[in-house]
Design an enzyme around this catalytic site. Structure first.
Site, PDB file in Angstrom:
ATOM      1  CG  ASP A  13      42.695  43.317  35.981  1.00 14.58           C
ATOM      2  OD1 ASP A  13      41.606  43.803  35.626  1.00 14.58           O
ATOM      3  OD2 ASP A  13      42.783  42.398  36.810  1.00 14.58           O
ATOM      4  CE  LYS A  16      41.280  42.709  28.482  1.00 23.29           C
ATOM      5  NZ  LYS A  16      41.973  42.560  29.759  1.00 23.29           N
ATOM      6  N   GLY A  40      36.056  44.901  33.824  1.00 27.47           N
ATOM      7  CA  GLY A  40      35.988  46.315  34.182  1.00 27.47           C
ATOM      8  C   GLY A  40      37.067  47.024  33.401  1.00 27.47           C
ATOM      9  CG  HIS A  41      37.666  46.868  29.571  1.00 27.58           C
ATOM     10  ND1 HIS A  41      37.330  46.410  28.326  1.00 27.58           N
ATOM     11  CD2 HIS A  41      38.317  45.855  30.176  1.00 27.58           C
ATOM     12  CE1 HIS A  41      37.758  45.160  28.200  1.00 27.58           C
ATOM     13  NE2 HIS A  41      38.346  44.808  29.310  1.00 27.58           N
ATOM     14  CD  GLN A 225      36.697  38.344  31.769  1.00 23.87           C
ATOM     15  OE1 GLN A 225      36.307  37.791  30.761  1.00 23.87           O
ATOM     16  NE2 GLN A 225      35.972  39.247  32.399  1.00 23.87           N
TER      17      GLN A 225
END
Ligand code: IMP
Length: 431
Positions: A13, A16, A40-41, A225
């Site tokens: 988080d 990225k 989750g990007h 991650q």
């Protein structure tokens, strides 16, 4: 443009997605190398917020090829939903610009069930997983009972593989985890349908990358991650089950280590963590809440509140060493506006001794007390700033201090959630 890896240097988080999106503009190919839909990007563009779980963040850039390497694990249902959501939003996504490695391991319904049932059974000793079946699918890969995407696109292979593993997985579910068994036919029929739709997306990604490198294509490898969640180098067992660090690129895509030129370490100006596990610089009370609210620190995948605290240089130096970071992308500097003082953890105190190395033993790590250096804060809202020259002097001092303590330059600073809210302070991509 060289070949670049983007990794998270903290517990994920770090932002990225938007850094990958930015570099994606300059490259030909974007590749995911590990993790699955636990990631989750979030990318904010034209006022729309897009969350990607499986797909490389380059997918929303026109004319780019997006690849999913063998180190990734794919949940076909979620993958197809993601593809169709992007198509509905007007993005062109299909087998011509999105390819999945034939060696990818597939998340099966029992993986999710095992993940959730196991966490329930662990009670207050739980890992705090995303519940997406990530640990169990990687376990099966290494236990040699996994099902690959090359199996689900061939009905006979799927039949044989599922016959070989489902009984054992059902015994584990019912006898050990006190959960329910799953039906062979139901899974087989569902996955055979996914196989038909997925077939045109599947190819030998390693070979494709080898040929692309040979013809001087520019490639971006996108980590999910963060390094402190890496199964080998993270805060084990409170980690994810893949190699989130830059080392994961090679085993997760089938390219060789000579092919990488730059490694960008995405670092948030403070620290967050979701799920359980030690976090030395974690804050509590109003201060933590303020970081959480100002930073919008709620999980993109599970919606969980993220735990928040100050920047940890001990962890960052460890992470920089593991990854071979060329430069930092420092994100969310704007979130620190308005804090009277800003803390940076420069070492830990453990048992009366000063530690400068990140401990491997999590019992030790959880007893480490951060030694903080306090810097003066700034009041200005940074979100419209376009150059380091506009930054308040205390924000510049903060950046300089990080560079001094890590001996790593900062490539860019992000000052807001939108695509354009950043500026470069050093030129990373000098050919
Ligand atoms: P899993 O990956 O679902 O098995 O979860 C293992 C640990 O990694 C948990 O603490 C999760 O909260 C954390 N985790 C997994 N994916 C992410 C991510 O994308 N960002 C932050 N934490 C993550």
């Amino acid at each position: 443009m060289p070949n670049v890896v983007v990794v998270g240097t903290q517990w994920g988080d770090e932002g990225k997605g938007r850094i990958v999106d930015l570099i994606a503009e300059k490259v030909d190919i974007v590749v995911r190398y590990q993790g699955g839909n636990n990631a989750g990007h979030t990318i904010v563009t034209d006022g729309k917020s897009i969350v990607l779980h499986h797909l490389p963040s380059g997918i929303i850039r026109e004319g780019k090829l997006s690849l999913i390497g063998n180190g990734v694990v794919v949940d076909p249902k979620i993958f197809l939903e993601e593809v169709s959501a992007l198509q509905k939003a007007g993005y062109s996504v299909g087998p011509s610009n999105l390819k999945i490695s034939d060696k990818v391991h597939v998340i099966m319904p029992y993986h999710k069930k095992i993940d959730i049932s196991r966490e329930k059974l662990l009670g207050n000793k739980k890992i705090g997983t995303t519940g997406r079946g990530i640990g169990p699918v990687y376990e099966d890969k290494y236990a040699r009972r996994g099902i690959k995407i090359s199996d689900i696109i061939e009905p006979d292979s799927l039949y044989n593989r599922l016959k070989a593993v489902l009984n054992e997985r059902n015994l584990y579910l019912t006898k050990v985890l006190e959960s329910d068994a799953l039906e062979f036919d139901e899974i087989y029929n569902e996955y055979i349908e996914y196989g038909k739709i997925l077939k045109p997306f599947v190819c030998d990604v390693s070979k494709l990358l080898y040929e692309s490198i040979g013809s001087n294509k520019d490639i971006l490898f996108e980590g999910a991650q963060g390094t402190l969640l890496d199964v080998d180098f993270g805060t084990y067992p409170y980690v994810t089950s893949s190699n989130a660090g830059s080392g994961g690129v090679f085993v997760g895509t089938g390219i060789n280590p000579k092919s990488i030129d730059y490694i960008v370490g995405v670092t948030k100006a403070y620290t967050t963590r979701v799920g359980e596990g030690p976090f030395p610089t974690e804050e509590s009370g109003d201060l933590e809440e303020r970081l959480r609210v100002e930073g919008g620190e709620y999980g993109a995948t599970t919606g969980r509140s993220r735990r928040c605290g100050w920047l940890d240089i001990v962890a960052l130096n460890y992470s920089a060493r593991i990854n071979g970071i060329s430069a930092f992308a420092l994100t969310k500097l704007d979130v620190l506006s308005g804090f009277k003082t800003i803390k940076i953890c420069t070492s830990y105190k453990y048992n009366g001794n000063i530690l400068n190395e990140f401990p491997s033993n999590i019992d030790i790590l959880s007893k480490c007390v951060p030694v903080f250096e306090e810097l003066e804060g700034w009041e200005e809202d940074l979100s419209n700033f376009k150059s380091i020259k506009q930054l308040p002097s205390n924000a510049i001092k903060f950046i300089n201090r990080i560079e001094q303590l890590t001996n790593i330059p900062t490539w860019l600073v992000s000052v807001g959630p939108s695509r354009e809210m950043y500026f470069e302070i050093n030129n990373l991509f000098v050919n």
